[in-house]
Design a protein around this motif. Structure first.
Motif: not given
Length: 328
Positions: A241-255
């Motif tokens: 999973l990959f997403g933009r969660i803030g202004g210049e912040e991104f996050a990823a989840v690795f199942p």
């Protein structure tokens, strides 16, 4: 003698009149039936849905309305001769469902929530809402006739898809937005807890992003965000999973990703981003990112605890000089 003949003729008038009236009534009925048939034919031509009748036992289409040829782009005569004309037009991935849901009408009497895709004669993919009903008043021994109405709902499905995209996607980067990302992350967290499989969480923040906006303008800043998102999606594995969660912040989840594997993915993301170059009015510049990485432990009760650790690790990467990955 003459009087007797006149009396005889007059006596026959009521019978003749009745016959004439009956003939006139019959002609009127024929005319009315013809008008009804013309009206029905006009209505069936104008209705943009396929009305159909099907003999379940013989697998024969008994009737199909004119809209069939408009929607399917196929010959109604061929369909009436061979039911497989309809069956073969169903999108392969939906065929099992379409046939199973049609059979459900024998038990339920009506099935009104059937939706499946077809491939038209010219190769278009279209969605149908195909409601069907069974005649429960048929006499014992009579054939089982299923009737239905199939409506083209392609435009509706496309609108639903677009609304879903707008509700779940960050408009600038085409990544998952914050809400959609965390919904997916929560699902993966629950799956990992139930199945006892590994899970890792990554936070990523662009270094000195305010300076990029101040120096090169917000349009160039938007370009940076888009290129970062492209790098993130390209470097991650299928199913991550990959997403933009803030202004210049991104996050990823690795199942299903062990800590060592997750670190390798994060390092790949780091290298991809370090290789990016940007040009603004003759000035060339690059960017770096700080990342925080953590993995699921037995003590974690929600995805928020993973997020908090990864976020703290990311800010520790900032404090240590940026352009690095800190694990927690």
């Amino acid at each position: 003698m003459v009087n007797n003949q006149q009396d005889s003729s007059l006596a026959q008038w009521p019978e003749a009149a009745q016959t004439l009236m009956a003939l006139m009534h019959a002609q009127g009925e024929v005319a009315r039936l013809s008008e009804r048939e013309q009206l029905l034919s006009t209505l069936l031509v104008s209705v943009n849905a396929v009305l159909w009748a099907f003999n379940w036992e013989t697998r024969q289409v008994l009737y199909v309305s004119p809209a069939y040829e408009r929607i399917f782009g196929r010959s109604a005569d061929l369909l009436l001769a061979d039911y497989n004309q309809w069956r073969d037009s169903i999108y392969p991935d939906d065929l099992e469902y379409a046939e199973r849901s049609l059979a459900d009408v024998l038990v339920k009497g009506a099935v009104e929530d059937r939706e499946y895709r077809i491939i038209t004669a010219d190769g278009q993919l279209r969605w149908l809402s195909d409601k069907c009903f069974i005649n429960r008043q048929a006499e014992p021994g009579q054939p089982v006739i299923i009737v239905g109405i199939a409506e083209d709902i392609t435009d509706k499905k496309q609108l639903e898809s677009e609304l879903q995209r707008l509700a779940t996607t960050d408009a600038l980067t085409s990544s998952s937005n914050r809400r959609h990302f965390f919904e997916g992350a929560e699902h993966e967290f629950e799956q990992a807890r139930q199945q006892g499989t590994p899970l890792s969480f990554l936070m990523l923040d662009i270094d000195d992003f305010k300076a990029i906006n101040d120096t090169y303008g917000h349009q160039e800043g938007d370009n940076v965000l888009q290129r970062i998102a492209d790098c993130g999606r390209a470097a991650l594995r299928r199913g991550d999973l990959f997403g933009r969660i803030g202004g210049e912040e991104f996050a990823a989840v690795f199942p299903g990703c062990t800590p060592d594997m997750a670190l390798q993915v994060a390092e790949r993301v780091q290298r991809e981003i370090q290789g990016l170059t940007f040009n603004h009015e003759g000035q060339t510049f690059g960017i770096t990112v700080s990342q925080g990485l953590t993995s699921l432990t037995a003590e974690d009760e929600s995805v928020e605890s993973l997020f908090a650790r990864a976020d703290a690790a990311m800010y520790e990467a900032k404090r240590q000089g940026k352009n690095r990955i800190i694990t927690a």
